[in-house]
Scaffold this active site. Structure first.
Site, PDB file in Angstrom:
ATOM      1  N   VAL A 125       0.728  -1.522  -0.268  1.00 49.65           N
ATOM      2  CA  VAL A 125      -0.148  -0.299   0.401  1.00 49.65           C
ATOM      3  C   VAL A 125       0.841   1.681  -0.194  1.00 49.65           C
ATOM      4  O   VAL A 125       0.804   1.922  -0.834  1.00 49.65           O
ATOM      5  CB  VAL A 125      -0.976  -0.241   1.220  1.00 49.65           C
ATOM      6  CG1 VAL A 125      -2.036   1.514   1.581  1.00 49.65           C
ATOM      7  CG2 VAL A 125      -1.512  -1.482   1.325  1.00 49.65           C
ATOM      8  N   ARG A 145     -10.369  -8.574   9.832  1.00 50.60           N
ATOM      9  CA  ARG A 145      -9.509  -6.468   9.875  1.00 50.60           C
ATOM     10  C   ARG A 145      -9.187  -6.614  11.487  1.00 50.60           C
ATOM     11  O   ARG A 145      -8.267  -6.702  11.669  1.00 50.60           O
ATOM     12  CB  ARG A 145     -10.297  -6.300  10.296  1.00 50.60           C
ATOM     13  CG  ARG A 145     -10.211  -5.577   8.144  1.00 50.60           C
ATOM     14  CD  ARG A 145     -10.747  -4.202   7.644  1.00 50.60           C
ATOM     15  NE  ARG A 145     -10.832  -4.321   6.379  1.00 50.60           N
ATOM     16  CZ  ARG A 145     -12.076  -4.601   5.646  1.00 50.60           C
ATOM     17  NH1 ARG A 145     -13.179  -5.019   5.863  1.00 50.60           N
ATOM     18  NH2 ARG A 145     -12.112  -5.004   3.715  1.00 50.60           N
ATOM     19  N   ASN A 182      -4.661  -1.116   9.439  1.00 48.80           N
ATOM     20  CA  ASN A 182      -5.729  -1.792   9.686  1.00 48.80           C
ATOM     21  C   ASN A 182      -6.120  -2.773  11.230  1.00 48.80           C
ATOM     22  O   ASN A 182      -4.599  -2.881  11.286  1.00 48.80           O
ATOM     23  CB  ASN A 182      -6.668  -3.172   8.789  1.00 48.80           C
ATOM     24  CG  ASN A 182      -7.467  -2.979   7.940  1.00 48.80           C
ATOM     25  OD1 ASN A 182      -8.587  -2.142   8.234  1.00 48.80           O
ATOM     26  ND2 ASN A 182      -7.264  -2.993   6.279  1.00 48.80           N
ATOM     27  N   HIS A 223     -15.581   0.066   8.447  1.00 46.82           N
ATOM     28  CA  HIS A 223     -14.449  -0.545   7.224  1.00 46.82           C
ATOM     29  C   HIS A 223     -14.216  -1.943   8.048  1.00 46.82           C
ATOM     30  O   HIS A 223     -13.836  -2.375   8.613  1.00 46.82           O
ATOM     31  CB  HIS A 223     -12.781  -0.217   7.425  1.00 46.82           C
ATOM     32  CG  HIS A 223     -11.997  -1.049   6.316  1.00 46.82           C
ATOM     33  ND1 HIS A 223     -12.997  -0.854   4.875  1.00 46.82           N
ATOM     34  CD2 HIS A 223     -11.281  -1.124   5.991  1.00 46.82           C
ATOM     35  CE1 HIS A 223     -11.249  -1.133   3.979  1.00 46.82           C
ATOM     36  NE2 HIS A 223     -11.124  -1.192   5.162  1.00 46.82           N
TER      37      HIS A 223
HETATM   38  N1  LIG Z   1      -7.329   0.961   4.998  1.00 46.49           N
HETATM   39  C1  LIG Z   1      -7.884  -0.058   4.032  1.00 46.49           C
HETATM   40  O1  LIG Z   1      -8.425   0.069   3.549  1.00 46.49           O
HETATM   41  C2  LIG Z   1      -6.875  -0.288   3.708  1.00 46.49           C
HETATM   42  C3  LIG Z   1      -6.813  -0.779   2.787  1.00 46.49           C
HETATM   43  C4  LIG Z   1      -5.854  -2.068   1.993  1.00 46.49           C
HETATM   44  C5  LIG Z   1      -4.402  -2.522   3.231  1.00 46.49           C
HETATM   45  N2  LIG Z   1      -5.054  -1.921   4.724  1.00 46.49           N
HETATM   46  C6  LIG Z   1      -4.055  -1.967   5.890  1.00 46.49           C
HETATM   47  O2  LIG Z   1      -2.421  -1.403   5.538  1.00 46.49           O
HETATM   48  C7  LIG Z   1      -1.494  -2.224   5.897  1.00 46.49           C
HETATM   49  C8  LIG Z   1      -0.260  -2.469   5.015  1.00 46.49           C
HETATM   50  O3  LIG Z   1      -1.120  -3.133   3.864  1.00 46.49           O
HETATM   51  P1  LIG Z   1       0.587  -3.788   2.916  1.00 46.49           P
HETATM   52  O4  LIG Z   1      -0.485  -4.583   2.047  1.00 46.49           O
HETATM   53  O5  LIG Z   1       0.929  -2.567   2.612  1.00 46.49           O
HETATM   54  O6  LIG Z   1       0.706  -4.803   3.846  1.00 46.49           O
HETATM   55  P2  LIG Z   1       2.610  -5.072   4.308  1.00 46.49           P
HETATM   56  O7  LIG Z   1       2.421  -5.945   4.574  1.00 46.49           O
HETATM   57  O8  LIG Z   1       3.112  -5.336   2.616  1.00 46.49           O
HETATM   58  O9  LIG Z   1       3.224  -3.880   4.068  1.00 46.49           O
HETATM   59  C9  LIG Z   1       3.186  -3.102   5.599  1.00 46.49           C
HETATM   60  C10 LIG Z   1       4.948  -2.942   6.057  1.00 46.49           C
HETATM   61  O10 LIG Z   1       5.008  -2.418   6.947  1.00 46.49           O
HETATM   62  C11 LIG Z   1       6.633  -2.108   7.568  1.00 46.49           C
HETATM   63  N3  LIG Z   1       5.971  -2.029   9.065  1.00 46.49           N
HETATM   64  C12 LIG Z   1       6.405  -2.827   9.668  1.00 46.49           C
HETATM   65  N4  LIG Z   1       6.261  -2.481  11.182  1.00 46.49           N
HETATM   66  C13 LIG Z   1       6.611  -0.722  10.946  1.00 46.49           C
HETATM   67  C14 LIG Z   1       6.974  -0.289  11.959  1.00 46.49           C
HETATM   68  N5  LIG Z   1       6.955   0.063  13.140  1.00 46.49           N
HETATM   69  N6  LIG Z   1       7.404   1.364  11.323  1.00 46.49           N
HETATM   70  C15 LIG Z   1       7.654   1.338   9.892  1.00 46.49           C
HETATM   71  N7  LIG Z   1       7.197   0.404   8.769  1.00 46.49           N
HETATM   72  C16 LIG Z   1       6.633  -0.668   9.213  1.00 46.49           C
HETATM   73  C17 LIG Z   1       6.600  -3.040   7.061  1.00 46.49           C
HETATM   74  O11 LIG Z   1       8.040  -3.631   7.279  1.00 46.49           O
HETATM   75  C18 LIG Z   1       6.415  -3.586   5.381  1.00 46.49           C
HETATM   76  O12 LIG Z   1       6.920  -2.776   4.293  1.00 46.49           O
HETATM   77  C19 LIG Z   1      -2.560  -3.412   6.527  1.00 46.49           C
HETATM   78  O13 LIG Z   1      -2.958  -3.059   7.529  1.00 46.49           O
HETATM   79  C20 LIG Z   1      -3.463  -3.913   5.965  1.00 46.49           C
HETATM   80  O14 LIG Z   1      -4.447  -4.485   5.999  1.00 46.49           O
HETATM   81  C21 LIG Z   1      -6.156  -1.341   4.788  1.00 46.49           C
END
Ligand SMILES: NC(=O)c1ccc[n+]([C@@H]2O[C@H](COP(=O)([O-])OP(=O)(O)OC[C@H]3O[C@@H](n4cnc5c(N)ncnc54)[C@H](O)[C@@H]3O)[C@@H](O)[C@H]2O)c1
Length: 307
Positions: free
Chosen positions: A11, A86, A118, A173
């Site tokens: 994301v 979630r 999430n 959500h």
């Molecule tokens: N709100 C929405 O509509 C929506 C939509 C899609 C995804 N999401 C959420 O967004 C989040 C990210 O999704 P993604 O697909 O990018 O996941 P991903 O696993 O591809 O990426 C997450 C990143 O966060 C990093 N990270 C972890 N701890 C950290 C910290 N303390 N400081 C900085 N970076 C850190 C990880 O190293 C990783 O690169 C998830 O929680 C997902 O559920 C929300």
């Protein structure tokens, strides 16, 4: 504009790409994984001569580079895996969001924070709580995404261009997402005049399950193209001070009879963050569903205090 994206996963990195290609301003991409944001930023900059944008992006593991941000987008955290809700992410991601906000807030005291991690509404509450920022400067992204999914499913069903469909979802959500058929239109015509009730319910249920459908197909991780487009839209509204009304998770202060909880509502966005919550005309059933969603989020936020 200085926009920091925390989390360089799927994301975060697709959001960075959209923002830098649109010339949003100075983009800072961060992560705890060493080299990841630097590598992604370099790769993006190398596409600038082909795509023709200003390569204004820095990849870093150092929060000092994020100081003085105007907007901070928090995407750090675990995504869902098949079979997970979630809410299963609550305790794992609460620690991450707390850590991120503790680092980000002191050095960017005037920033507007968009939470994406999430479970969305609860993480937005946590970010507001930990930052101590005025609530109108902390909001969550979910409604733009859920609405986009619904608009796409309606367009697919009717064989029309997605841009000709207007629709909005409110609430949480997740399972208690509130769909508003009376407010959905296709080329200006109300949706209930175009399809029967069973079709509407099927499209809404697919929207509620829209994230899980993609998680099940990907088998590893969750959606990112539509989420990053939705984040970029919100950043654009803030950066451009457009005052457009988008469904976002915003802090309520009596609107729709709901107070002191983050929940998905139509909000006017601009340079100051959430400028106002717009009280759409909802009928009794819609209002009851929105209030029920808000109470569900309130209860989960109370659980956060025990983590
Ligand atoms: N709100 C929405 O509509 C929506 C939509 C899609 C995804 N999401 C959420 O967004 C989040 C990210 O999704 P993604 O697909 O990018 O996941 P991903 O696993 O591809 O990426 C997450 C990143 O966060 C990093 N990270 C972890 N701890 C950290 C910290 N303390 N400081 C900085 N970076 C850190 C990880 O190293 C990783 O690169 C998830 O929680 C997902 O559920 C929300």
């Amino acid at each position: 504009m200085k926009v920091t994206i925390v989390g360089s996963g799927f994301v975060g990195q697709t959001t960075a790409m959209r923002l830098v290609e649109r010339g949003t301003g100075q983009i800072v991409l961060t992560d705890i994984v060493e080299g990841l944001p630097q590598g992604l930023a370099l790769d993006l900059k190398e596409s600038a001569p082909v795509e023709g944008f200003e390569p204004s992006i820095v990849g870093t593991n150092d929060y000092a580079d994020a100081a003085g941000s105007d907007v901070v987008v928090i995407t750090a955290g675990f995504p869902r895996q098949p079979g997970m809700s979630r809410m299963d992410l609550l305790s794992k991601n609460a620690g991450i969001v707390r850590d991120v906000v503790e680092h980000i807030a002191p050095a960017s005291p005037d920033a507007i924070v968009i939470v994406v991690t999430n479970p969305l509404d609860e993480m937005t509450f946590l970010a507001a709580d930990v930052s101590g920022f005025p609530k109108e400067r902390v909001m969550g992204m979910a409604g733009v995404l859920d609405s986009a999914r619904l608009r796409y499913f309606i367009a697919e069903e009717l064989g029309v261009h997605p841009a000709s469909v207007e629709a909005m979802t409110l609430g949480s959500h997740g399972e208690s997402m509130v769909a508003l058929p009376r407010h959905a239109t296709v080329d200006g015509k109300p949706l209930p005049e175009l399809v029967d009730e069973a079709t509407i319910e099927r499209l809404f249920q697919r929207t509620r399950d829209g994230g899980a459908e993609i998680v099940a197909l990907l088998k590893k991780g969750s959606a990112y193209y539509a989420p990053s487009a939705s984040i970029a839209r919100m950043v654009g509204a803030i950066a451009g001070d457009t005052h457009e009304v988008l469904p976002v998770s915003a802090w309520t202060t009596g609107q729709f009879g709901i107070s002191d909880v983050y929940v998905g509502v139509p909000a006017r966005l601009g340079r100051r963050g959430v400028e106002a919550i717009v009280e759409l005309d909802l009928n009794g059933g819609e209002l009851a569903a929105l209030r029920e969603a808000a109470e569900g989020i309130r209860a989960k936020c109370a659980d956060l205090a025990k983590i």
